[in-house]
Scaffold this motif. Structure first.
Motif, PDB file in Angstrom:
ATOM      1  N   GLN A 182       0.816  -1.218   0.000  1.00 23.12           N
ATOM      2  CA  GLN A 182       0.000   0.000   0.000  1.00 23.12           C
ATOM      3  C   GLN A 182       0.853   1.273   0.000  1.00 23.12           C
ATOM      4  N   GLU A 183       2.091   1.132  -0.443  1.00 24.28           N
ATOM      5  CA  GLU A 183       2.960   2.301  -0.516  1.00 24.28           C
ATOM      6  C   GLU A 183       2.363   3.330  -1.474  1.00 24.28           C
ATOM      7  N   VAL A 184       2.535   4.599  -1.162  1.00 22.64           N
ATOM      8  CA  VAL A 184       1.944   5.679  -1.951  1.00 22.64           C
ATOM      9  C   VAL A 184       3.047   6.535  -2.551  1.00 22.64           C
ATOM     10  N   ALA A 185       3.032   6.684  -3.863  1.00 20.70           N
ATOM     11  CA  ALA A 185       4.019   7.519  -4.550  1.00 20.70           C
ATOM     12  C   ALA A 185       3.704   8.999  -4.306  1.00 20.70           C
ATOM     13  N   HIS A 186       4.732   9.840  -4.411  1.00 23.53           N
ATOM     14  CA  HIS A 186       4.521  11.268  -4.199  1.00 23.53           C
ATOM     15  C   HIS A 186       3.902  11.902  -5.438  1.00 23.53           C
ATOM     16  N   LYS A 187       2.921  12.781  -5.204  1.00 26.42           N
ATOM     17  CA  LYS A 187       2.292  13.559  -6.269  1.00 26.42           C
ATOM     18  C   LYS A 187       2.297  15.043  -5.929  1.00 26.42           C
ATOM     19  N   VAL A 188       1.925  15.362  -4.694  1.00 29.78           N
ATOM     20  CA  VAL A 188       1.863  16.761  -4.264  1.00 29.78           C
ATOM     21  C   VAL A 188       3.269  17.311  -4.056  1.00 29.78           C
ATOM     22  N   PHE A 189       4.113  16.527  -3.408  1.00 35.43           N
ATOM     23  CA  PHE A 189       5.465  16.956  -3.085  1.00 35.43           C
ATOM     24  C   PHE A 189       6.462  16.320  -4.052  1.00 35.43           C
ATOM     25  N   THR A 190       7.644  16.921  -4.127  1.00 36.51           N
ATOM     26  CA  THR A 190       8.634  16.461  -5.102  1.00 36.51           C
ATOM     27  C   THR A 190       9.324  15.166  -4.688  1.00 36.51           C
ATOM     28  N   LYS A 191       9.250  14.851  -3.405  1.00 41.93           N
ATOM     29  CA  LYS A 191       9.803  13.602  -2.894  1.00 41.93           C
ATOM     30  C   LYS A 191       8.875  13.086  -1.801  1.00 41.93           C
ATOM     31  N   GLN A 192       9.131  11.885  -1.332  1.00 40.58           N
ATOM     32  CA  GLN A 192       8.344  11.337  -0.231  1.00 40.58           C
ATOM     33  C   GLN A 192       8.387  12.291   0.963  1.00 40.58           C
ATOM     34  N   ILE A 193       7.206  12.587   1.542  1.00 34.95           N
ATOM     35  CA  ILE A 193       7.147  13.484   2.695  1.00 34.95           C
ATOM     36  C   ILE A 193       7.094  12.708   4.003  1.00 34.95           C
ATOM     37  N   ALA A 194       6.521  11.527   4.015  1.00 38.21           N
ATOM     38  CA  ALA A 194       6.447  10.748   5.253  1.00 38.21           C
ATOM     39  C   ALA A 194       7.851  10.380   5.724  1.00 38.21           C
ATOM     40  N   PHE A 195       8.149  10.645   7.001  1.00 37.77           N
ATOM     41  CA  PHE A 195       9.450  10.331   7.605  1.00 37.77           C
ATOM     42  C   PHE A 195      10.605  10.994   6.845  1.00 37.77           C
ATOM     43  N   ASN A 196      10.347  12.178   6.306  1.00 36.23           N
ATOM     44  CA  ASN A 196      11.352  12.848   5.488  1.00 36.23           C
ATOM     45  C   ASN A 196      11.174  14.354   5.629  1.00 36.23           C
ATOM     46  N   VAL A 197      12.143  15.138   5.186  1.00 37.80           N
ATOM     47  CA  VAL A 197      11.994  16.589   5.077  1.00 37.80           C
ATOM     48  C   VAL A 197      12.430  16.996   3.671  1.00 37.80           C
ATOM     49  N   ILE A 198      11.774  18.019   3.137  1.00 42.45           N
ATOM     50  CA  ILE A 198      12.018  18.431   1.753  1.00 42.45           C
ATOM     51  C   ILE A 198      12.376  19.915   1.728  1.00 42.45           C
ATOM     52  N   PRO A 199      13.620  20.269   1.363  1.00 46.81           N
ATOM     53  CA  PRO A 199      14.039  21.676   1.366  1.00 46.81           C
ATOM     54  C   PRO A 199      13.603  22.401   0.091  1.00 46.81           C
ATOM     55  N   HIS A 200      12.300  22.384  -0.154  1.00 47.40           N
ATOM     56  CA  HIS A 200      11.795  22.918  -1.420  1.00 47.40           C
ATOM     57  C   HIS A 200      10.305  23.200  -1.255  1.00 47.40           C
ATOM     58  N   ILE A 201       9.935  24.489  -1.251  1.00 48.10           N
ATOM     59  CA  ILE A 201       8.528  24.896  -1.216  1.00 48.10           C
ATOM     60  C   ILE A 201       8.318  25.938  -2.299  1.00 48.10           C
ATOM     61  N   ASP A 202       7.359  25.673  -3.181  1.00 51.32           N
ATOM     62  CA  ASP A 202       7.077  26.517  -4.349  1.00 51.32           C
ATOM     63  C   ASP A 202       8.183  26.320  -5.391  1.00 51.32           C
ATOM     64  N   VAL A 203       8.209  27.162  -6.401  1.00 50.83           N
ATOM     65  CA  VAL A 203       9.112  26.964  -7.539  1.00 50.83           C
ATOM     66  C   VAL A 203      10.497  27.548  -7.263  1.00 50.83           C
ATOM     67  N   PHE A 204      11.490  27.039  -7.998  1.00 51.72           N
ATOM     68  CA  PHE A 204      12.839  27.589  -7.896  1.00 51.72           C
ATOM     69  C   PHE A 204      12.976  28.857  -8.737  1.00 51.72           C
ATOM     70  N   LEU A 205      13.743  29.805  -8.222  1.00 51.92           N
ATOM     71  CA  LEU A 205      14.036  31.048  -8.937  1.00 51.92           C
ATOM     72  C   LEU A 205      15.463  30.994  -9.486  1.00 51.92           C
ATOM     73  N   ASP A 206      15.821  31.971 -10.313  1.00 49.19           N
ATOM     74  CA  ASP A 206      17.119  31.951 -10.988  1.00 49.19           C
ATOM     75  C   ASP A 206      18.311  31.985 -10.028  1.00 49.19           C
ATOM     76  N   ASP A 207      18.133  32.593  -8.856  1.00 49.66           N
ATOM     77  CA  ASP A 207      19.256  32.707  -7.922  1.00 49.66           C
ATOM     78  C   ASP A 207      19.412  31.479  -7.021  1.00 49.66           C
ATOM     79  N   GLY A 208      18.572  30.448  -7.244  1.00 45.48           N
ATOM     80  CA  GLY A 208      18.668  29.232  -6.452  1.00 45.48           C
ATOM     81  C   GLY A 208      17.733  29.189  -5.265  1.00 45.48           C
ATOM     82  N   SER A 209      17.145  30.312  -4.913  1.00 45.88           N
ATOM     83  CA  SER A 209      16.150  30.317  -3.841  1.00 45.88           C
ATOM     84  C   SER A 209      14.811  29.839  -4.391  1.00 45.88           C
TER      85      SER A 209
END
Length: 340
Positions: A182-209
């Motif tokens: 019953q594993e669930v692939a990520h759709k909303v987030f760019t990587k698995q969010i369960a038991f994880n942290v993702i350093p990415h919210i919203d789109v990337f800009l040209d300066d890397g932020s």
């Protein structure tokens, strides 16, 4: 005297929370209507002990209504907010669409209430990003005492900031970890969010932020002081509700950690819980459903001149969105409608 209030996007997380908070705070209402897209028309939402059936936003006439609290995305806001404003109904918008328009006030009532007068420009007031709102509530009283030069903030943002789909993805992935097949692939987030942290919210800009990080910079400058330098790293964490922030502040002059603690204890909208012992701080799960922005872990930063570190936690669906919008409505009622 009561007001005629429309909730636009009433079936979403923030729209429902707006209705809850209006009822909890006994906002003076003569008439309230819940508006949603045609596909949600007829859905039921709660307002105190009442049940409201949603009406069709597309055909609604805002004429004669005092204010509309918008909790829909930028695309829908771009279409319907100007219609409401043209009809003389104040729009309090929770999307990012109008936040950076110099003619539209961006307001956190505890921080810059006088900006309310700018409503006259376009009959629209913008609500800030959730991560910005809680931070500026803590920064403003300190800035008034010892001018802030620079802020370094790292956020730990809950999945509710991505809406119901984000909540569902964390829940389903977490369940799937314990049920083979019953594993669930990520759709909303760019990587698995369960038991994880993702350093990415919203789109990337040209300066890397990311755009979320840029929002915190731009909005803090607009709300408090354009001279403040801000750098942010925004991270999505496997928490359902409640955003946390580790904030490092550099001031123009020295300010002692005890004075910081005293100032924040007296600041509107802030609750200080700061004991140097196990559990003597606030975590996201403890702030859910509360109006306050909680501050803990206040301490001197000895690595820079005039530095302070603190930990900031708040319910992002409340202070970061719905509560702030309702507080703007209260401010508008007190300062503008009652005078009129």
């Amino acid at each position: 005297m009561g007001y005629k209030v429309a909730i636009v996007g009433a079936t979403g997380n923030v729209g429902r929370e707006m209705l809850n908070i209006l009822a909890e705070r006994q906002f003076p209402i003569d008439e309230i209507i819940a508006l949603a897209s045609r596909k949600s028309m007829g859905s039921e939402v709660s307002f105190g002990d009442k049940t409201l059936k949603t009406k069709d936003l597309d055909t609604f006439d805002f004429t004669g209504w005092d204010m509309a609290l918008f909790a829909v995305g930028s695309e829908a806001t771009a279409k319907y907010a100007p219609i409401a404003a043209k009809a003389g109904c104040l729009v309090i918008d929770n999307s990012s669409l109008y936040r950076y328009d110099p003619q539209i006030p961006l307001i956190v009532p505890e921080v810059n209430p006088d900006a309310i007068e700018g409503y006259k420009n376009k009959m629209i007031i913008a609500n800030p990003n959730c991560s910005t709102a809680q931070m500026v509530v803590a920064l403003k009283p300190l800035h008034d005492r010892a001018k802030i030069k620079r802020v370094v903030v790292s956020t730990y943002q809950s999945v509710s900031g991505s809406g119901k789909e984000g909540l569902d993805e964390l829940w389903n992935q977490t369940k799937g970890m314990y049920v083979p097949g019953q594993e669930v692939a990520h759709k909303v987030f760019t990587k698995q969010i369960a038991f994880n942290v993702i350093p990415h919210i919203d789109v990337f800009l040209d300066d890397g932020s990311t755009k979320e990080e840029w929002k915190m910079v731009a909005e803090t400058k607009k709300i408090i002081d354009k001279s403040i330098k801000v750098t942010a790293t925004c991270v999505r964490v496997p928490v359902f509700v409640g955003h946390s922030e580790a904030i490092n502040i550099e001031f123009e002059e020295f300010i002692d950690e005890d004075e910081v603690r005293d100032i924040l204890r007296e600041a509107p909208g802030v609750m200080v819980i700061d004991k140097r012992e196990d559990g003597g701080y606030v975590t996201p799960i403890e702030c859910v459903g509360d109006y306050a922005t909680f501050i803990s872990r206040i301490r001197q930063d000895s690595t820079i001149d005039n530095g302070i570190n603190l930990w900031c936690v708040s319910d992002n669906l409340r202070k970061g969105a719905a509560l702030n919008a309702v507080q703007i409505a209260e401010l508008y009622g007190r300062r503008i409608l009652k005078k009129g």
